[in-house]
Design a protein around this motif. Structure first.
Motif, short mmCIF file in Angstrom:
data_model
loop_
_atom_site.label_atom_id
_atom_site.label_comp_id
_atom_site.label_asym_id
_atom_site.label_seq_id
_atom_site.Cartn_x
_atom_site.Cartn_y
_atom_site.Cartn_z
N VAL A 32 0.66 -1.32 0.52
CA VAL A 32 0.25 -0.12 -0.04
C VAL A 32 1.25 1.31 -0.37
O VAL A 32 0.66 1.85 -0.59
CB VAL A 32 -1.10 0.23 0.87
CG1 VAL A 32 -1.63 1.55 0.70
CG2 VAL A 32 -2.27 -0.72 1.35
N LEU A 33 1.86 1.43 0.64
CA LEU A 33 2.38 2.82 0.57
C LEU A 33 3.26 2.81 -0.33
O LEU A 33 3.76 4.29 -0.33
CB LEU A 33 3.86 2.11 2.32
CG LEU A 33 2.92 2.08 3.66
CD1 LEU A 33 3.93 2.07 4.65
CD2 LEU A 33 2.20 4.05 4.07
N ASN A 34 3.31 1.94 -0.95
CA ASN A 34 4.61 2.07 -2.24
C ASN A 34 3.07 1.76 -3.69
O ASN A 34 3.91 1.51 -4.10
CB ASN A 34 5.68 0.73 -2.29
CG ASN A 34 6.71 0.92 -1.69
OD1 ASN A 34 7.98 2.20 -1.79
ND2 ASN A 34 6.37 0.38 -0.51
N GLU A 35 1.88 1.85 -3.21
CA GLU A 35 1.29 2.25 -4.10
C GLU A 35 1.03 0.71 -5.51
O GLU A 35 1.31 1.19 -6.59
CB GLU A 35 1.66 3.30 -4.84
CG GLU A 35 1.21 5.11 -3.62
CD GLU A 35 0.72 5.38 -4.59
OE1 GLU A 35 1.56 6.04 -5.48
OE2 GLU A 35 0.10 6.86 -4.48
N ARG A 36 1.87 -0.64 -4.80
CA ARG A 36 2.32 -1.55 -6.16
C ARG A 36 0.80 -2.21 -5.72
O ARG A 36 0.55 -3.34 -6.21
CB ARG A 36 2.98 -2.88 -4.93
CG ARG A 36 4.40 -1.63 -5.47
CD ARG A 36 4.70 -3.23 -5.21
NE ARG A 36 4.96 -3.05 -3.63
CZ ARG A 36 6.30 -3.07 -2.76
NH1 ARG A 36 7.59 -2.18 -3.20
NH2 ARG A 36 6.05 -3.74 -1.56
N LEU A 37 -1.04 -1.60 -5.17
CA LEU A 37 -2.03 -2.14 -5.01
C LEU A 37 -3.09 -1.12 -5.77
O LEU A 37 -2.34 0.05 -5.87
CB LEU A 37 -2.11 -2.76 -3.74
CG LEU A 37 -1.59 -3.77 -3.01
CD1 LEU A 37 -2.40 -3.86 -1.76
CD2 LEU A 37 -1.83 -5.12 -3.49
N PRO A 38 -4.12 -1.77 -6.21
CA PRO A 38 -5.20 -1.13 -7.07
C PRO A 38 -5.75 -0.14 -5.57
O PRO A 38 -5.99 -0.94 -4.61
CB PRO A 38 -5.82 -1.70 -7.60
CG PRO A 38 -5.74 -3.75 -7.46
CD PRO A 38 -4.52 -3.33 -6.16
N PHE A 39 -6.46 1.10 -6.64
CA PHE A 39 -7.30 1.64 -5.43
C PHE A 39 -8.72 0.66 -5.29
O PHE A 39 -9.40 0.13 -6.51
CB PHE A 39 -7.39 2.73 -6.30
CG PHE A 39 -6.31 4.04 -5.63
CD1 PHE A 39 -6.27 4.31 -4.83
CD2 PHE A 39 -5.51 4.74 -7.10
CE1 PHE A 39 -4.94 5.58 -4.23
CE2 PHE A 39 -4.23 4.95 -7.14
CZ PHE A 39 -4.51 5.19 -5.63
N THR A 40 -9.18 0.07 -4.50
CA THR A 40 -10.65 -0.21 -4.44
C THR A 40 -11.11 -0.04 -3.51
O THR A 40 -11.51 0.88 -2.51
CB THR A 40 -10.22 -1.84 -3.87
OG1 THR A 40 -9.42 -1.41 -2.31
CG2 THR A 40 -9.11 -2.53 -4.18
N ILE A 41 -12.91 -0.16 -3.93
CA ILE A 41 -13.85 -0.28 -2.34
C ILE A 41 -14.13 -1.31 -2.17
O ILE A 41 -13.66 -2.47 -2.98
CB ILE A 41 -14.76 0.60 -2.76
CG1 ILE A 41 -15.47 0.89 -1.77
CG2 ILE A 41 -15.81 0.05 -4.21
CD1 ILE A 41 -17.27 1.55 -2.55
N GLY A 42 -14.82 -1.88 -0.87
CA GLY A 42 -15.20 -3.01 -0.74
C GLY A 42 -15.47 -3.40 0.74
O GLY A 42 -15.78 -2.44 1.78
N GLY A 43 -15.85 -4.56 0.85
CA GLY A 43 -16.54 -4.51 2.38
C GLY A 43 -17.37 -6.16 2.34
O GLY A 43 -16.82 -7.15 1.87
N GLY A 44 -18.49 -6.22 3.25
CA GLY A 44 -18.38 -7.39 3.98
C GLY A 44 -20.48 -7.42 3.93
O GLY A 44 -20.95 -6.17 4.67
N ILE A 45 -20.58 -8.48 3.95
CA ILE A 45 -22.45 -8.53 3.82
C ILE A 45 -22.91 -9.53 4.54
O ILE A 45 -22.19 -10.56 4.42
CB ILE A 45 -23.08 -8.38 2.76
CG1 ILE A 45 -22.62 -7.16 2.20
CG2 ILE A 45 -24.55 -7.86 2.92
CD1 ILE A 45 -23.52 -7.02 0.49
N GLY A 46 -23.13 -9.76 6.23
CA GLY A 46 -23.02 -10.99 6.21
C GLY A 46 -24.47 -11.61 6.17
O GLY A 46 -25.49 -11.50 5.39
#
Length: 332
Positions: free
Chosen positions: A280-294
């Motif tokens: 994350v700190l070196n921006e090697r991952l994509p920008f994302t949105i997410g979550g969990g639904i029970g």
């Protein structure tokens, strides 16, 4: 508040069939709406990767050793960080996403009508652009998910027209945790949730994790996956239980800037050296949105059950079993 499982006329067999019907319909609608592909997910991760969810920071993950003690592994507590990494590894593109069954064991959980030590939810994650990291985009996705809940309610109520009732309003109401505190300064966070959700029926409480003006937090959040300024919980008013009922926790994920800030605020800067945090700190991952639904929460709400043990086979202590029996609740 209803105090027994006779709130609906679904017997044990009918309930089992309804659970399958409900889950199948909801996950397909969610996938179609958010453009998600179903993937397989791990039950265990290596702790040194930093991929396990630390939740509020006090829960102890189930762990054990394998390969004659050579490797330590942990049962996942959620897949919040694993999903972001998987989107990169699997080659997903912008506005494509994944979802999966997340099964976890949380031995520190207090057993009550809403909680068991077994957690089952749909974890989902979607790639976005950097310019999507704003409140307007977050609310857009929340509204899309709320439409899936509404469509699901219409469907399951059509399947059981003489059993189930309409519970959701036409629109979901948005309010920040600070606005909620300002609105109900003399109430506790949970009492505030009950008050606003009883009034509005469906609420998204935004900006959870940071300290409020009072000096307290609305709720604890791990500092290394959700951006605390761009996250929140979806709550519905549960008439059976007479209280607010959380169905989902979600948010836009941390950037390198917000990760660094939140780790400092939470006193967790030691995590910066872990592989996930370095990505994350070196921006090697994509920008994302997410979550969990029970999953069990979804079934409880739409099938109008008063105990999670009515929709999920679990382990219960003597007091829980006795209380359920006295209320006419049959625990699976």
């Amino acid at each position: 508040m209803r105090n027994n499982s006779n709130a609906t006329s679904l017997d044990l067999k009918e309930t089992q069939l309804a659970i399958k019907t409900l889950k199948d319909y909801f996950q397909q609608e969610l996938a179609n709406t958010l453009n998600l592909a179903r993937v397989s997910a791990p039950l265990m991760v290596r702790p040194e990767t930093g991929l396990n969810d630390n939740l509020s920071g006090v829960e102890t993950p189930v762990n054990f050793t394998v390969n004659k003690g050579e490797m330590k592994v942990e049962i996942v507590q959620s897949l919040a960080k694993w999903k972001r990494n998987a989107l990169k590894e699997y080659g997903f593109h912008t506005y494509e996403g994944l979802y999966t069954d997340m099964n976890a064991i949380r031995p520190d959980e207090s057993l009550d009508p809403l909680h068991s030590i077994y957690v089952d939810q749909w974890d989902w994650e979607k790639i976005i652009q950097k310019e999507d990291r704003n409140k307007n985009y977050l609310r857009l996705v929340v509204k899309e998910i709320f439409e899936v809940f509404k469509t699901t309610e219409n469907y399951i109520n059509h399947v059981y027209p003489y059993v189930l009732t309409k519970k959701l309003p036409e629109e979901i109401f948005f309010i920040s945790s600070q606005e909620l505190e300002d609105r109900y300064p003399d109430l506790s966070p949970k009492e505030r949730e009950d008050a606003i959700t009883k009034e509005k029926k469906a609420v998204f409480i935004e900006e959870i994790g940071d300290v409020l003006a009072s000096g307290d937090k609305h709720d604890d959040r791990s500092p290394d996956y959700d951006d605390w300024t761009l996250n929140g919980d979806i709550l519905f008013w549960n008439e059976v239980l007479g209280r607010a009922f959380e169905l989902s926790s979600m948010g836009i994920r941390v950037s390198k800037e917000s990760l660094k800030t939140q780790l400092e605020k939470d006193g967790k800067t030691d995590r910066e050296s872990l592989p996930y945090h370095q990505d994350v700190l070196n921006e090697r991952l994509p920008f994302t949105i997410g979550g969990g639904i029970g999953q069990s929460r979804l079934c409880m709400f739409f099938l109008e059950k008063s105990h999670i043990g009515e929709v999920q086979a679990g382990i219960w202590d003597k007091d829980t079993k006795l209380a359920a029996k006295e209320q006419g609740i049959i625990l699976l």
